[in-house]
Design an enzyme around this catalytic site. Structure first.
Site, PDB file in Angstrom:
ATOM      1  NE  ARG A  51     -64.032 -18.328 -19.528  1.00 40.08           N
ATOM      2  CZ  ARG A  51     -63.224 -18.097 -20.547  1.00 40.08           C
ATOM      3  NH1 ARG A  51     -62.749 -19.094 -21.235  1.00 40.08           N
ATOM      4  NH2 ARG A  51     -62.907 -16.870 -20.892  1.00 40.08           N
ATOM      5  CG  ASN A  83     -64.539 -12.928 -19.527  1.00 37.82           C
ATOM      6  OD1 ASN A  83     -63.686 -12.587 -18.716  1.00 37.82           O
ATOM      7  ND2 ASN A  83     -64.276 -13.728 -20.536  1.00 37.82           N
ATOM      8  N   GLY A  84     -64.193  -9.511 -18.489  1.00 37.64           N
ATOM      9  CA  GLY A  84     -63.228  -8.537 -19.014  1.00 37.64           C
ATOM     10  C   GLY A  84     -63.029  -7.429 -17.999  1.00 37.64           C
ATOM     11  CD  GLU A 126     -45.194 -27.209 -16.304  1.00 35.59           C
ATOM     12  OE1 GLU A 126     -44.985 -25.981 -16.322  1.00 35.59           O
ATOM     13  OE2 GLU A 126     -46.329 -27.699 -16.321  1.00 35.59           O
ATOM     14  CE  LYS A 181     -48.749 -27.553 -13.636  1.00 41.06           C
ATOM     15  NZ  LYS A 181     -48.481 -27.146 -14.979  1.00 41.06           N
ATOM     16  CD  GLU A 202     -50.383 -24.565 -11.725  1.00 42.26           C
ATOM     17  OE1 GLU A 202     -51.136 -23.666 -12.077  1.00 42.26           O
ATOM     18  OE2 GLU A 202     -49.783 -25.310 -12.522  1.00 42.26           O
ATOM     19  CG  HIS A 228     -23.699 -19.001  -9.628  1.00 43.39           C
ATOM     20  ND1 HIS A 228     -22.409 -18.524  -9.583  1.00 43.39           N
ATOM     21  CD2 HIS A 228     -23.714 -19.981 -10.561  1.00 43.39           C
ATOM     22  CE1 HIS A 228     -21.675 -19.171 -10.488  1.00 43.39           C
ATOM     23  NE2 HIS A 228     -22.451 -20.060 -11.093  1.00 43.39           N
TER      24      HIS A 228
HETATM   25  C1  F6R Z   1     -50.044 -23.630 -15.159  1.00 46.77           C
HETATM   26  C2  F6R Z   1     -50.955 -22.976 -16.056  1.00 46.77           C
HETATM   27  C3  F6R Z   1     -50.692 -21.578 -16.455  1.00 46.77           C
HETATM   28  C4  F6R Z   1     -50.894 -21.428 -17.966  1.00 46.77           C
HETATM   29  C5  F6R Z   1     -50.783 -19.955 -18.375  1.00 46.77           C
HETATM   30  C6  F6R Z   1     -50.915 -19.783 -19.870  1.00 46.77           C
HETATM   31  O1  F6R Z   1     -50.428 -24.943 -14.899  1.00 46.77           O
HETATM   32  O2  F6R Z   1     -51.923 -23.559 -16.477  1.00 46.77           O
HETATM   33  O3  F6R Z   1     -49.425 -21.173 -16.073  1.00 46.77           O
HETATM   34  O4  F6R Z   1     -49.936 -22.202 -18.627  1.00 46.77           O
HETATM   35  O5  F6R Z   1     -51.800 -19.232 -17.733  1.00 46.77           O
HETATM   36  O6  F6R Z   1     -52.144 -20.231 -20.328  1.00 46.77           O
HETATM   37  P1  F6R Z   1     -52.385 -20.600 -21.843  1.00 46.77           P
HETATM   38  O7  F6R Z   1     -51.522 -21.745 -22.179  1.00 46.77           O
HETATM   39  O8  F6R Z   1     -53.850 -20.952 -21.906  1.00 46.77           O
HETATM   40  O9  F6R Z   1     -52.057 -19.384 -22.650  1.00 46.77           O
END
Ligand code: F6R
Length: 612
Positions: free
Chosen positions: A27, A100-101, A485, A489, A492, A508
């Protein structure tokens, strides 16, 4: 974003908190810290960086405390350094908080406190929040929970917080709004955490706190109240998480484990729902609103990141199979415009974590405008799941690697099942096609297992491109979202610039980028766009681009044009993203490893994006 954990009971708190922080590290990993109370004294240890830095720093110096709190941070206010790390003490050191927040009005609260003589060590909103509570306590001579409640009525923003006090050393007070908080009920002990993963090995009885609920744990008993100080009756749930699913199980990284889990996670996702023999597709979570879904004039899908890509595939599926117009929205954009939502519109929220702040806010907006909200969520009991009217869980098991892999394929599987169920109900699909697709969907786990056998070949290809600075990913039709996607990947976890594009759009603009240094990954499987994609490959080759093509096994044409080909099993167009994404996940994994990146915890990212 940020993980919090707390313990009160008879056991040594430090190892429980530390293990919990390791579980929650996905997290956020900008800093980690703990606070323990021993003999009515608070000991705080905090360090920038990962939990293992904290562990090294504490170096076994803590044992014996039976109450404590811990935090792993994804920085919002202030640099990721030791000073800004949580827990934060109040001005006189009597209170300590993990949070957290984001407290949005922290600036004005801080100024007010400064005007009245307080000073602050960190740049965080959390230090302001806990000092604000100390101030209320002092001014009105309030007990801790009263001061806490008053503070909660005055702060604006999102929080999951836990507080300890030297004056009441056997007490934890906690609350949530917009950020998750789970209470684990043990034998004479309590656990608090951002999700159930730090709790599951001690107890499977949990309570998911609701927004604006306050929890008071007084040694061996607890009570939950609302902001008006009225007692609430909690709903105790039983967890269903296998401990082994939270470990790496012999793989070097969670991401690799989760990529290889996909034959099973897709099977788990279909288990008890799809019966090829009887032709039944049962989605037990969508019953009351099944008719509303079938009669919907429009479906709006809201999601972020990878989940948004799954939404794009669903758009093609729902429109093609069910003849319902679909719009796919970034939740973060949707929530801040004034979208046209009509009574009875169906809004589908897709989320792995079930805690993404923008997606949560988007569904609140949709509900306020009269939409019926369905959730397609992985994490059981998460905020999006609980705030949806009905929905379908992914049942993919916990996804710990920050890059989403098995959740994506499970999302596609659930959305395909919803689309097929709906098409059958609406009569927009023939019986023959419906049965063919059920059989084909049922065979997908075995085909994913075959695609995973390409791992070694993909590792070899990745090695050739590990120094490349830019990549283009192209696809058409159902493979266009897969191109997006694949590019996400790579970006990131490898920190390589990559762009996904619909193959035909290349001319284009992006075609100008192509030269002999530009690797172009083209998803060119045998589907209705095949001939067009072949032309796009020729356009790239004419500009000396280097083609890595994902093709259907047995393709004889594309290998004559592409520099490298990766053959995946054949399937129906509708289901192809479930297979074509596999080599792209593997390629990004290998490139990241070869470039020395931390694949499970990429820089600046966090798994659960609970801030907007
Ligand atoms: C990419 C990734 C993020 C999540 C995004 C949404 O690998 O993990 O782009 O897809 O942060 O997260 P969720 O699905 O948990 O709402």
């Amino acid at each position: 974003m940020c993980g919090i954990v707390a313990y009160i009971g008879a056991k040594d708190a430090y190892p429980i908190l530390l293990k919990g922080l390791h579980r929650l590290e996905y997290r956020g990993y900008d800093s980690a810290g703990i606070a323990l109370i021993d003999n009515a004294e608070i000991h705080v240890h905090k360090k920038a960086g990962k939990v293992k830095n904290l562990e090294r720093f504490v170096n076994g110096s803590e044992s014996g405390s039976t109450i404590g709190i811990g935090h792993t941070r994804w920085a919002t206010h202030g640099l990721p350094n030791d000073l800004n790390a949580h827990p934060h003490l109040s001005a006189n050191g009597s209170l300590v908080m993990i949070h957290n927040g984001i407290i949005e009005n922290y600036g004005s609260l801080k100024q007010d406190l400064i005007n009245r003589g307080y000073s602050f060590e960190s740049d965080t909103d959390t230090e302001v929040f806990i000092t604000f509570i100390e101030d209320i306590q002092k001014e009105g001579n309030h007990p801790l929970e009263d001061a806490f409640r008053i503070a909660l009525t005055k702060v604006i923003g999102a929080y999951a917080v836990v507080i300890m006090s030297t004056k009441e050393p056997r007490k934890l007070v906690a609350a949530r709004k917009g950020s998750p908080l789970v209470l684990g009920l043990g034998e004479g002990e309590f656990f608090l955490a951002s999700d159930a993963t730090p709790i599951v090995e001690y107890t499977n009885e949990v309570i998911y706190l609701k927004d604006e609920e306050i929890l008071i744990i007084n040694d061996d008993h607890y009570e939950i109240k609302n902001l008006d100080d009225v007692a609430q009756s909690p709903y105790i749930e039983t967890l269903d998480i296998e401990l082994e699913t939270l470990e790496k199980g012999g793989y070097k990284h969670f991401m690799l484990k989760e990529i290889f889990e996909q034959p099973n996670s897709i099977r788990d996702c279909m288990r008890g729902r799809l019966n090829v023999d009887t032709g039944e597709l049962v989605l037990g979570g969508i019953r009351e609103y099944a008719n509303a879904l079938a009669n919907a004039e429009r479906i709006v899908i809201v999601a972020c990141g990878t989940s948004w890509h799954a939404g794009l595939v669903a758009e093609y599926l729902f429109e093609d199979l069910c003849r319902i117009p679909v719009e796919v929205e970034y939740a973060s954009e949707f929530r801040y415009r004034n979208p046209v939502i009509n009574e009875g519109d169906i809004v589908i929220a897709i989320s792995q974590s079930g805690e993404t702040a923008d997606t949560l806010a988007a569904i609140e907006l949709a509900k306020n405008k009269g939409a019926i909200v369905l959730g397609v969520v992985n994490t059981v009991g998460s905020s999006i799941a609980r705030n949806s009217y009905e929905g379908a869980y992914l049942h993919a098991g916990p996804e710990i690697g920050v890059a989403s892999t098995k959740a994506f394929t499970a999302q596609l599987t659930v959305l395909t099942m919803i689309a097929l169920r709906l098409a059958a109900k609406k009569g927009t699909i023939t019986d023959t096609k419906y049965h063919e697709l059920l059989v084909e969907l049922d065979s997908i786990p075995d085909k994913v297992a075959l695609a995973l056998k390409l791992n070694d070949k993909i590792e070899t290809i990745s090695d050739l491109f590990k120094e490349a600075q830019n990549f283009l990913y192209l696809g058409r039709g159902y493979n266009f979202p897969v191109a997006l996607e694949g590019a996400l990947k790579l970006k990131e976890i490898s920190y390589v610039h990559a762009e996904g594009y619909p193959a035909a759009e290349m001319k284009h603009g992006p075609i100008a980028l192509i030269d002999e240094k530009m690797p172009v990954v083209v998803i060119a499987t045998r589907d209705s766009s095949y001939d067009k994609v072949v032309s796009n490959i020729q356009e790239v080759k004419a500009r000396k681009g280097v083609i890595i093509a994902i093709v259907t096994e047995g393709d004889e044409l594309i290998p004559t044009m592409a520099d490298f080909t990766i053959e995946i099993p054949a399937t129906h167009d509708y289901l192809m993203p479930l297979l074509s994404v596999i080599p792209l996940q593997l390629m990004s994994y290998h490139m990241a490893i070869m470039r020395g990146c931390n694949v499970d915890q990429p820089r600046n990212l966090a798994k659960s994006v609970t801030v907007e």
